[in-house]
Write an enzyme that holds these catalytic residues in place. Structure first.
Site, PDB file in Angstrom:
ATOM      1  N   THR A 118       0.837  -1.206   0.000  1.00  0.00           N
ATOM      2  CA  THR A 118       0.000   0.000   0.000  1.00  0.00           C
ATOM      3  C   THR A 118       0.869   1.252   0.000  1.00  0.00           C
ATOM      4  OG1 THR A 118      -1.775  -1.116   1.188  1.00  0.00           O
ATOM      5  CG2 THR A 118      -1.738   1.284   1.326  1.00  0.00           C
TER       6      THR A 118
ATOM      7  N   ASN B  67      -4.173 -12.291   2.225  1.00  0.00           N
ATOM      8  CA  ASN B  67      -3.974 -12.958   3.531  1.00  0.00           C
ATOM      9  C   ASN B  67      -5.263 -13.515   4.105  1.00  0.00           C
ATOM     10  OD1 ASN B  67      -2.313 -10.585   3.188  1.00  0.00           O
ATOM     11  ND2 ASN B  67      -1.356 -11.147   5.143  1.00  0.00           N
ATOM     12  N   CYS B  68      -6.271 -12.643   4.110  1.00  0.00           N
ATOM     13  CA  CYS B  68      -7.498 -12.982   4.826  1.00  0.00           C
ATOM     14  C   CYS B  68      -8.332 -14.003   4.066  1.00  0.00           C
ATOM     15  CB  CYS B  68      -8.309 -11.725   5.085  1.00  0.00           C
ATOM     16  SG  CYS B  68      -7.368 -10.463   5.965  1.00  0.00           S
TER      17      CYS B  68
ATOM     18  N   THR C 219       9.965   5.028  13.837  1.00  0.00           N
ATOM     19  CA  THR C 219      10.596   4.310  14.941  1.00  0.00           C
ATOM     20  C   THR C 219      11.493   5.286  15.711  1.00  0.00           C
ATOM     21  OG1 THR C 219      12.571   3.728  13.687  1.00  0.00           O
ATOM     22  CG2 THR C 219      10.679   2.238  13.490  1.00  0.00           C
TER      23      THR C 219
ATOM     24  N   ASP D 288       1.464  -5.318  11.163  1.00  0.00           N
ATOM     25  CA  ASP D 288       1.322  -6.265  12.264  1.00  0.00           C
ATOM     26  C   ASP D 288       2.504  -6.271  13.227  1.00  0.00           C
ATOM     27  OD1 ASP D 288      -0.990  -6.954  11.010  1.00  0.00           O
ATOM     28  OD2 ASP D 288      -0.396  -8.998  10.482  1.00  0.00           O
TER      29      ASP D 288
ATOM     30  N   LYS E 138     -36.969   2.044  13.975  1.00  0.00           N
ATOM     31  CA  LYS E 138     -35.920   2.243  14.980  1.00  0.00           C
ATOM     32  C   LYS E 138     -34.875   1.164  14.711  1.00  0.00           C
ATOM     33  CE  LYS E 138     -38.996   3.829  18.704  1.00  0.00           C
ATOM     34  NZ  LYS E 138     -40.323   3.244  18.338  1.00  0.00           N
TER      35      LYS E 138
END
Lengths: 549, 549
Positions: A15, A42-43, A273, A283, A434
């Site tokens: 990305t 991945n998912c 960092t 991750d 509602k």
């Protein structure tokens, strides 16, 4: 011309690379990936094993060649970055196919190494033949080949997190008998116990044998036999080890970068960092909880992608920051959808933060329109401010929508008092006038306003055991079916005429099926001078934890 | 003991009555309803005619007896309130069954009379035998009986609003050939023309004959023949008249209460009419648009219910107000879902408010997971502030979710810049790591940041006709299939090598399939010194309006 080197070509790394190129044609962008594939799905991996996704090519979202061409990137797969030399701003790279090693310079280094499955040193684990972990496409290929060729009859899945549950489901889809072992008392850590109880029952209905509060002590017979901590012995043709993941922070650690909790890489709000020329995302990093600001580790796809975008923007000089992770998560579990956002009770308890909870059981859409399905929705909030701390939902249709709406409300700084004001789309196939989110907001507001007091599912048995007076305001027909032991049946519509049967000197506890009639009853009681508390979530929630009594 | 008299027992009126009772056991509450039924499933009526809802009892959400008992209400159906006597705080009531008339006193009067179908004085309308309007259960019974018994072959639906479209669909479900006539150039006013174009095509695919920009001049032969304004003549076995509704404000008007636009009852933010002892709610009142504050008339179920709750709270002395209506609306149209929230382009143009628009074509969930479906999502916003003005979506799965999320974002005061930050639930069956709402936010933010300039679907033909240079960056295979006339094909992945083919002295317009590759191309062009604009929504949006050229 800035040279940006990216370590890891999946999710956040890919990305960031694409966004950097869109921001400028000038950057030199090198992306190293240890494996063969970049930016894969991945998912989707468990679903390919389950043959829900049948075309393997679909897992490969971007190819090295395609992405290199489109975004003019220097993508080098099979290339492991083995060291960072911060002094001379280079990385050591090893081609894992050829063994070739070299150094590559950088102006900016972006670490997106991900997280890897935890493999504990359990006795016998080294010898286990058909023991698998699932992280990438080669892992997937191995598992699928094993299922295709060996046709295992019985699989043990160790770990009841997202991957464990998705693997259990997909192995069941392949006709494998699955036993799932989980060390804690529930699957799916993002939700609380009573919500997980619904998932437990559903998994068992679909043939998964669930073993909770137990772990693996040893593997024997090349992993064919599993000795649990409890002493129980199981046999299996294959084992999926999915007890969790740990950040791939070795490289960062060896480079002297500051680490965070659980071995994560520590970053600031700009995803830098402790070395401002080195960023880290995905991750592997420590993030702040969006609501309460505590440090946490949330290895999920959404944050990785969001961070990938933001890190590119910040490298490009834009003034952006990552605002923390809410932890919105969702999983399909057979026919159920299980979703959560924000903090759960377990976390708030650990943090010592006071909170209030409401459970409702709304229908996914107007009950008079076909196929309306009941869900259980839990809202957690601050009774003083009305701030929303979190929500959880388990059901079928429309669970994802309600959690997304609440996640949006949290980001918009809305309180539970404002949830009834959300003007959500209503027509009978989609919702009710509602909406369930509106209703949850009403229920929570009633608590804040003192219109309703509640007790929780885990409190009522003790209350009754200690002499508490509990009335069940359902109809006799409903109560005959099943009810909480010790409850006196006074149907709601008879309550006003039967007030004389109630003790004036003690709190009247009230239960019904889902909590609505109980609320109406407590209003009548309070208005007539009684102290009354409603069992939140009603008998339905109680029974989903304790079963029918 | 306050006595509250409610006129109208459906939707808002019934909601207010129930909430008032929950707030206090002390109030005397009288609710008058002219018809037989209270609190019925208005929005379900077309589906009962279509036999999607098969059990008529399901339409009757609350019965007079059940609701009277549970909430201790004095509900009088078949009771028409014929006059308000503000001087002596009474209403005149007529029992429409017995003819009995009497006066009833009130401390607080709540008007919830609703809106009725507009029936214009078209020549021959009085003699039309099988001409129906749809407002209530008796109307529904009549239409259903006619379809059941007369088995009409051809129906004309006049009016392309929600009721007209739902009736068209449900008559098709019953095997009736349907022609729908709409005076304007599109169905479903809440969405804009290019979005409606998708709906038009879908309705036609499902056999509905659409006649746009035409109206009814006269009915002949007892309504069997319809003469359109255009002179066209149609024959029909039945006619549904659904050109709109008008507020039932005669009672209020005769009582001297102030009226608003289009004959609505004017109320303040506490839902009080010009007489503070008389409140009004629901389809009969004027509301403020939530975003821009202009007066409007939005006869929908959500506002009526919300107002019913709030009016009860305000009568009870709570400090609440109604914040205006966003106008979130949704309809199922055969296999499509069509939804909108906030202001559309038509409204903003009328108001003279500048705005920017983006169209995207995201998949409902990860494209590699089965049954992902493409939707068209439109986001309308202020380019200066990023404020969200509205959104529209047409598609199948997941349309309702995205509109609800955006409606929530609007209520949370979030800008388009903050949509990418919404941490929405992602797993492959539910969404993508970048949810469609995140993506729409990215696309809009790029426009605000000057990262992207776009032209709209209605501009590109003129641009090309006037010598504009348009490139289509899809692959030759895609372009061969169909493309915008005059476009030069340069596939995205060849663009960097073929820049020399492009004129340096004029804007390069770019199109692709959905807008994404076009955006990438404009970035490359801009970074190489070209002025470039992308066709927003790509060829797909263009073709959905103009068809394949």
């Amino acid at each position: 011309m800035k040279k940006i080197v990216i370590v890891g070509g999946v999710a956040g790394g890919a990305t960031a690379a694409a966004r950097l190129r869109r921001l400028s044609e000038q950057y030199e962008i090198v992306m190293f990936e240890r494996g063969e594939y970049i930016s894969f799905a991945n998912c989707g991996l468990p679903y390919y094993i389950g043959e829900v996704i049948t075309d393997r090519k679909k897992l490969l979202v971007q190819t090295v060649e395609g992405m290199s061409k489109r975004f003019r990137l220097d993508i080098r797969n099979f290339s492991e970055v083995t060291a960072i030399h911060r002094d001379r701003k280079t990385v050591s790279v090893k081609n894992v196919q050829t063994g070739e090693e070299y150094e590559e310079t950088y102006d900016i280094l972006l670490l997106s190494p991900g997280a890897k499955p935890i493999v504990p040193p359990i006795p016998g684990i080294e010898e286990a033949k058909a023991l698998f972990t699932l992280r990438n496409v080669p892992d997937t290929d191995k598992i699928k080949a094993y299922v295709d060729e060996q046709k295992p009859k019985h699989a043990i899945v160790i770990g009841g997190g997202f991957i464990g549950i998705e693997m259990a489901e997909n192995l069941v889809e392949r006709g494998v008998n699955v036993t799932l072992i989980e060390r804690s008392n529930q699957v799916m850590a993002p939700i609380d116990y009573e919500m997980a109880a619904i998932v437990h029952a559903h998994m068992q209905e679909h043939g998964v044998q669930l073993i909770l509060e137990d772990g693996v002590q040893a593997f024997e017979h090349n992993g064919r036999r599993i000795i649990l901590t409890s002493g129980r012995v199981l046999e299996a043709d294959m084992i999926i080890l999915a007890i969790g993941v740990q950040p791939e922070s070795q490289l960062a650690k060896e480079a002297g970068l500051e680490l965070g909790i659980r071995g994560t890489i520590k970053v600031n709000e700009h995803l830098q960092t402790s070395d401002p020329n080195i960023y880290a995302i995905g991750d592997a990093i420590e993030v702040k909880n969006y609501i309460h600001g505590f440090e946490t580790f949330v290895p999920l796809a959404w944050p990785a992608n969001r961070q990938g975008r933001l890190v590119a923007d910040h490298i490009h000089g834009l003034d952006v920051k990552y605002n923390g992770t809410l932890g919105t998560a969702i999983a399909k579990v057979f026919d159920l959808t299980v979703a959560a956002t924000g903090n759960n009770e377990k976390t708030l308890k650990q943090l010592g933060i006071p909170y209030e909870v409401v459970h409702t059981h709304p229908m996914s859409h107007a009950s008079y329109y076909p196929n309306a399905q009941q869900m259980t929705l839990k809202l957690i909030f601050d009774k003083e401010t009305g701030n929303i701390y979190g929500a959880q939902a388990v059901g079928k249709d429309g669970v994802d929508k309600r959690i997304d709406v609440i996640a949006t409300a949290i980001k918009g700084g809305l309180t539970v008092r404002e949830l009834p004001d959300l003007e959500l789309a209503y027509a009978p196939p989609f919702s009710s006038a509602k909406d369930p989110v509106n209703m949850a907001g009403y229920v929570a507001s009633n608590i804040i306003d003192g219109m309703a007091e509640t007790v929780q599912w885990h409190e009522i048995d003790d209350i009754v055991a200690n002499g508490g007076f509990l009335i069940d305001v359902r109809t006799p027909g409903e109560v005959a079916h099943r009810a909480i032991r010790g409850a006196v049946n006074i149907p709601l519509d008879e309550l006003r005429e039967r007030l004389s049967e109630l003790p004036k000197d003690k709190t009247i506890y009230v239960t019904c099926q889902v909590g609505l009639r109980g609320y109406l009853a407590t209003r009548i009681l309070q208005e007539n001078g009684f102290a009354a508390k409603n069992l939140d979530g009603g008998y339905k929630l109680y029974a989903s934890v304790f079963g029918a009594k």
